[in-house]
Design a protein around this motif. Structure first.
Motif, PDB file in Angstrom:
ATOM      1  N   PRO A 177       0.808  -1.222   0.000  1.00  0.00           N
ATOM      2  CA  PRO A 177       0.000   0.000   0.000  1.00  0.00           C
ATOM      3  C   PRO A 177       0.841   1.272   0.000  1.00  0.00           C
ATOM      4  N   ASP A 178       2.035   1.225   0.611  1.00  0.00           N
ATOM      5  CA  ASP A 178       2.914   2.400   0.565  1.00  0.00           C
ATOM      6  C   ASP A 178       3.286   2.746  -0.865  1.00  0.00           C
ATOM      7  N   LEU A 179       3.597   1.713  -1.627  1.00  0.00           N
ATOM      8  CA  LEU A 179       3.969   1.931  -3.019  1.00  0.00           C
ATOM      9  C   LEU A 179       2.785   2.419  -3.841  1.00  0.00           C
ATOM     10  N   HIS A 180       1.600   1.908  -3.537  1.00  0.00           N
ATOM     11  CA  HIS A 180       0.401   2.377  -4.246  1.00  0.00           C
ATOM     12  C   HIS A 180       0.167   3.863  -3.960  1.00  0.00           C
ATOM     13  N   LEU A 181       0.350   4.267  -2.703  1.00  0.00           N
ATOM     14  CA  LEU A 181       0.159   5.669  -2.345  1.00  0.00           C
ATOM     15  C   LEU A 181       1.198   6.548  -3.028  1.00  0.00           C
ATOM     16  N   ARG A 182       2.444   6.098  -3.038  1.00  0.00           N
ATOM     17  CA  ARG A 182       3.485   6.886  -3.705  1.00  0.00           C
ATOM     18  C   ARG A 182       3.194   7.010  -5.194  1.00  0.00           C
ATOM     19  N   ASP A 183       2.774   5.917  -5.820  1.00  0.00           N
ATOM     20  CA  ASP A 183       2.449   5.972  -7.247  1.00  0.00           C
ATOM     21  C   ASP A 183       1.265   6.895  -7.519  1.00  0.00           C
ATOM     22  N   TYR A 184       0.335   6.946  -6.578  1.00  0.00           N
ATOM     23  CA  TYR A 184      -0.797   7.866  -6.727  1.00  0.00           C
ATOM     24  C   TYR A 184      -0.314   9.317  -6.727  1.00  0.00           C
ATOM     25  N   ILE A 185       0.633   9.636  -5.842  1.00  0.00           N
ATOM     26  CA  ILE A 185       1.203  10.991  -5.824  1.00  0.00           C
ATOM     27  C   ILE A 185       1.880  11.286  -7.163  1.00  0.00           C
ATOM     28  N   PHE A 186       2.639  10.318  -7.676  1.00  0.00           N
ATOM     29  CA  PHE A 186       3.273  10.490  -8.990  1.00  0.00           C
ATOM     30  C   PHE A 186       2.224  10.773 -10.069  1.00  0.00           C
ATOM     31  N   GLN A 187       1.133  10.011 -10.029  1.00  0.00           N
ATOM     32  CA  GLN A 187       0.102  10.152 -11.061  1.00  0.00           C
ATOM     33  C   GLN A 187      -0.548  11.526 -10.995  1.00  0.00           C
TER      34      GLN A 187
END
Length: 471
Positions: free
Chosen positions: A24-34
């Motif tokens: 989930p940490d990686l999903h959240l970081r990728d969301y910020i990138f998006q």
């Protein structure tokens, strides 16, 4: 050559100031990138990727006192290189190499490296991501600068983070120092000290200026009188305009004219309310020449934010010219992804899970009694049908899983597709909302019976209802 003995599993750790990303940490970081990337593209941004290391000569003498934080690498093949400290200097190097770009909006999302003292809980690391957006080329004054602040507004609005954008102008700051009596050769060191006012009390900053940097105490007091002022754009401009000694300085006069324009453009773009004109803002990097800004998040009720600024940047009109004869005016910003992540993760509750969480929409479950064969090929086929439709799906990786095993594996998955032998023979499956209920409740509520050919459409309808309910 000797190789150190490998550490035991109990001794294994990531290097200081780094971290692993998973689930989930990686999903959240990728969301910020998006969110950031989508905003950059909406404003005409062109993506750029540069090497993780640069020639040492490219990076040297660009960062003032922070030069000591650069990671140097060993000589390989006669080239002295260093890991990139930020994404701005590599962009300037790229611009100097490509003279065909007269005007360009560029963005880059990549890792940078700093030999800093890390504090992971506050989002300060040695290896971290930056999201940069820059506008390069000759434009009428303050037009690209105001667009940069609009980009800041849009990114944090999408992330649901309330922020304040602190702004200042390097010409105003240097002019204030000169009027106060700071010698020319001490402008940058004193600027670096003043930049600490957001973290340290005035007495500490004054002590650094006097004892460490050799500024006379009376001059330091005059500096303090000028820089400890902030307010709206109109309020701070009035402070400057009302002081004849300040407006007699050509740098302050030019900087104030820029800020008058900026105030008009920010009003037109609807972002004036998030901007504070703060005369103490200095930004320690040497290459800034005009507008500078720093973004801080507003804490929620009872929240103690310790992450510092979440984005920063400014105008750097001379940096590209350091690498060649062609100067290219530039203005840009950089988002501190790890600091933004730290705030958002804390506000999500920081849930701890024993297993790596997955983002799955549908779990395919086989139901049957004694002598049940597990329906593994059928589960595979249904999952494949869902995958083909772009739906995130899983099934239990056992030939004959028990119902309890499947239930435990599908925790937090919102939709179940349930397969039974009789239903499959009739070309049907069951779909159900599986967000709540214990094992007994789920077994009683077997879901809605639908035709196999209608399964994808019905699953999508249910997922849309689930998403609407969650929001």
């Amino acid at each position: 050559m000797t190789v150190d003995k490998l550490p035991s599993s109990a001794q294994l750790k990531t290097p200081k100031g780094t971290r692993d990303w998973v689930g989930p940490d990686l999903h959240l970081r990728d969301y910020i990138f998006q969110v950031a990337g989508d905003t950059f593209k909406r404003h005409g941004g062109v993506p750029l990727d540069t090497p993780v290391f640069e020639l040492r000569s490219v990076l040297s003498e660009k960062y003032g006192e922070d030069q000591r934080l650069i990671y140097n690498v060993e000589d390989q093949g006669g080239e002295l290189c260093s890991l990139r400290y930020d994404l701005t200097v590599p962009f300037a190097r790229w611009l100097a190499m490509h003279s065909n770009y007269k005007q360009v909006k560029r963005y880059q999302i990549a890792k940078v490296y700093r030999r800093d003292q890390p504090a992971i809980s506050r989002g300060r690391l040695r290896e971290f991501y930056q999201c940069d957006f820059d506008i390069a080329g000759v434009y009428d004054p303050m037009i690209p600068d105001s667009e940069i602040i609009r980009v800041i507004f849009e990114v944090f609005r999408a992330l649901k983070l309330e922020v304040i954008v602190k702004v200042n102008h390097r010409k105003i700051l240097d002019g204030l120092f000169m009027v106060a009596g700071v010698p020319q050769d001490k402008l940058r060191p004193i600027s670096s000290a003043v930049d600490k006012l957001d973290k340290a009390a005035w007495d500490e900053v004054k002590q650094e200026m006097v004892e460490e940097k050799g500024l006379p105490e009376a001059v330091a007091d005059r500096v303090g009188e000028y820089v400890r002022r902030s307010g709206t754009m109109a309020q701070t401009l009035e402070v400057l305009r009302s002081n004849p000694d300040l407006m007699a300085n050509e740098d302050i006069k030019a900087g104030a004219a820029d800020m008058e324009l900026l105030a008009q453009y920010l009003q037109a773009m609807g972002v004036s309310d998030i901007v504070s004109f703060d005369l103490s803002l200095a930004r320690g990097l040497d290459y800034y020449t005009g507008l500078i800004y720093e973004v801080v998040a507003k804490p929620q009720d009872g929240e103690a934010l310790q992450v510092g600024s979440v984005a920063a940047g400014g105008r750097y009109d001379n940096l590209v010219g350091m690498y060649g004869k062609r100067p290219v005016p530039c203005v840009g910003l950089s988002f501190g992804v790890d600091r933004v992540f730290t705030i958002l993760a804390a506000r999500q509750g920081g849930k701890k899970k024993s297993d790596i969480a997955r983002e799955i929409d549908v779990y395919v479950i086989a139901a049957g009694g004694k002598g049940f064969n597990g329906l593994l090929p059928e589960r595979m086929a249904v999952a494949s049908q869902l995958w083909d439709a772009g739906i995130r799906a899983e099934f239990h990786p056992k030939v004959k899983p028990k119902m309890l095993q499947q239930f435990n594996a599908s925790v937090d998955v919102p939709v179940s597709v349930i397969l039974g032998e009789e239903e499959l023979e009739a070309g049907q499956v069951r779909i159900k909302d599986a967000r709540s209920g214990d094992m007994e409740a789920i077994e009683k509520n077997r879901g809605e019976l639908v035709k196999r050919e209608d399964m994808v459409a019905e699953v999508k309808k249910l997922l849309a209802r689930v998403s609407l309910a969650d929001n």
